[in-house]
Design a protein around this motif. Structure first.
Motif, short mmCIF file in Angstrom:
data_model
loop_
_atom_site.label_atom_id
_atom_site.label_comp_id
_atom_site.label_asym_id
_atom_site.label_seq_id
_atom_site.Cartn_x
_atom_site.Cartn_y
_atom_site.Cartn_z
N GLY A 101 0.72 -1.22 0.26
CA GLY A 101 -0.14 0.05 0.04
C GLY A 101 0.85 1.24 0.11
O GLY A 101 2.00 1.31 -0.55
N LYS A 102 0.49 2.21 0.70
CA LYS A 102 1.06 3.37 0.76
C LYS A 102 2.20 3.44 1.79
O LYS A 102 2.13 2.63 2.63
CB LYS A 102 0.36 4.57 1.14
N LYS A 103 3.41 4.00 1.52
CA LYS A 103 4.45 3.82 2.65
C LYS A 103 4.08 4.80 3.77
O LYS A 103 4.82 5.81 4.07
CB LYS A 103 5.72 4.27 1.98
N ASN A 104 2.98 4.29 4.66
CA ASN A 104 2.44 5.34 5.56
C ASN A 104 2.65 4.60 7.01
O ASN A 104 1.93 5.38 7.91
CB ASN A 104 1.12 5.70 5.37
N GLN A 129 -5.44 -3.00 0.55
CA GLN A 129 -4.43 -2.39 -0.19
C GLN A 129 -4.93 -1.14 -0.78
O GLN A 129 -4.56 -0.19 -0.74
CB GLN A 129 -3.84 -3.05 -1.59
N ARG A 130 -6.27 -1.21 -1.07
CA ARG A 130 -7.14 -0.04 -1.58
C ARG A 130 -7.04 1.06 -0.60
O ARG A 130 -7.18 2.50 -0.88
CB ARG A 130 -8.32 -0.22 -2.14
N GLY A 132 -4.77 1.90 1.10
CA GLY A 132 -3.28 2.44 1.70
C GLY A 132 -2.67 1.64 2.59
O GLY A 132 -1.61 2.04 2.94
N THR A 134 -0.67 -1.79 3.59
CA THR A 134 0.00 -2.75 3.09
C THR A 134 -0.57 -4.06 3.72
O THR A 134 -0.86 -4.25 5.15
CB THR A 134 1.43 -2.66 3.36
N TYR A 188 7.46 -0.48 8.68
CA TYR A 188 6.07 -0.22 9.06
C TYR A 188 6.07 -0.35 10.49
O TYR A 188 6.42 -1.20 11.30
CB TYR A 188 5.09 -1.55 8.62
N ARG A 334 -8.71 0.68 9.59
CA ARG A 334 -8.44 2.10 8.94
C ARG A 334 -8.46 2.84 10.14
O ARG A 334 -7.43 3.82 10.46
CB ARG A 334 -9.56 2.44 8.13
N SER A 338 -4.56 4.13 12.30
CA SER A 338 -4.32 5.40 11.65
C SER A 338 -3.13 6.11 12.50
O SER A 338 -2.83 5.83 13.59
CB SER A 338 -5.69 6.39 12.26
#
Length: 342
Positions: A101-104, A129-130, A132, A134, A188, A334, A338
């Motif tokens: 996903g995003k590297k968040n 994945q959608r 964001g 991983t 992560y 999510r 967060s």
């Protein structure tokens, strides 16, 4: 019984009979898989003492270190050596599919159901994945690319070999924790675990023994491994072999280390962020066992979010249940992963 419940139960039975490769395997104590010997004069007592010590020292029993090397190929498949060397070489390399996903900083480790195929739960991982986030989906011991030669099913991780079942589930928890260490190495820092059926059992135990995991989401939950095997529809063939050699009470003691309940009763995992989904008409992980598990969690200081759906085990994959469960589970992760949640 209402017509709707009958409809669900008929679907569950039909799905169960679709798999025609279930076989009643021979019973074995399997002491060689847990450090014992086949010549042990009192295998019952050996397993009982082994299991008791494993529970008392569970943090050490489930402990592992990162392997000497991790490898990721061009198709985003992660491989590394398992921390436990089983008698089947093909089982000793762990395979996991990466859905970046995003590297968040947020990632979820996905543990599928018993006898899941390599492509199983791919859609779920793509949903994650959608968002964001991983997703890393592990192949559990004796599954798909790790399946023992000559076998069609992962009977080693849930079968009438007492010691081997203990070893395989311990291996699954340790493999999961090695995946978590790899995710940490990739940066992560907000980690979650998502398990289905036997993946829920393994995932919940990993959650309770790994402080790095922030949240756990679980489809289908239960108490003791022995309760599910002896009462569940999909494990009927396993119990058929076991019941001639052990009682449910004995089996509950033998397989206690790979069951969530003993750790709940010790207060492990209290306060951890969890979301649990189960079917009101589940003939595999019976809802009364789920209620016992939830009651015990609440008594010991845990307050998981819970969703009961009017479905069974297999039928959770049907619409609208799959959409409702998926939406609620993804919403949970999510929020729980967060960057604003500490």
């Amino acid at each position: 019984m209402r017509w709707y419940e009958r409809k669900i139960r008929r679907y569950e039975h039909r799905r169960w009979t679709t798999d025609d490769n279930r076989r009643v395997q021979p019973f074995a104590w399997g002491l060689e898989h847990i450090g014992g010997s086949a010549t042990e004069s009192n295998p019952q007592e050996y397993v009982r003492q082994y299991a008791q010590h494993a529970i008392e020292t569970s943090h050490e029993w489930f402990a592992t270190t990162p392997p000497p090397d991790y490898r990721v190929d061009s198709e985003n498949v992660l491989t590394f050596p398992s921390s436990i060397e089983s008698a089947w070489p093909e089982n000793n390399t762990v395979h996991a599919q990466l859905f970046p996903g995003k590297k968040n900083g947020a990632a979820v480790l996905v543990l599928p159901n018993w006898n899941a195929k390599w492509h199983g739960q791919r859609g779920l991982c793509e949903w994650i994945q959608r968002l964001g986030i991983t997703a890393l989906k592990i192949s559990m011991p004796y599954h798909d690319r790790r399946m023992a030669k000559g076998h069609e099913r992962a009977d080693q991780i849930c079968g009438p070999n007492i010691g081997l079942t203990l070893q395989a589930n311990r291996q699954a928890v340790q493999d999961a924790r090695r995946c978590l260490r790899w995710l940490e190495q990739q940066g992560y820092t907000r980690l979650g675990i998502l398990g289905t059926s036997i993946g829920s059992s393994i995932g919940y135990i990993a959650l309770m023994h790994d402080e790095a995991v922030r949240a756990g989401g679980f489809f289908h939950i239960s108490t003791y491994y022995a309760d599910v095997v002896s009462q569940g529809m999909t494990t009927n063939h396993v119990w058929e072999s076991l019941r001639h050699h052990v009682t449910v009470e004995e089996l509950r003691d033998y397989w206690a280390p790979i069951s969530p309940m003993p750790y709940v009763e010790r207060g492990l995992g209290a306060g951890r962020n969890c979301f649990m989904v189960y079917g009101k008409y589940d003939p595999t992980m019976l809802p009364e066992l789920t209620q016992q598990m939830l009651d015990s969690l609440r008594r010991h200081g845990s307050h998981p979010r819970v969703l009961e759906l009017a479905c069974g085990h297999y039928s959770l994959e049907l619409r609208p249940f799959s959409y409702v469960a998926g939406y609620r589970m993804l919403s949970f992760f999510r929020r729980a992963l967060s960057a604003d949640v500490r």
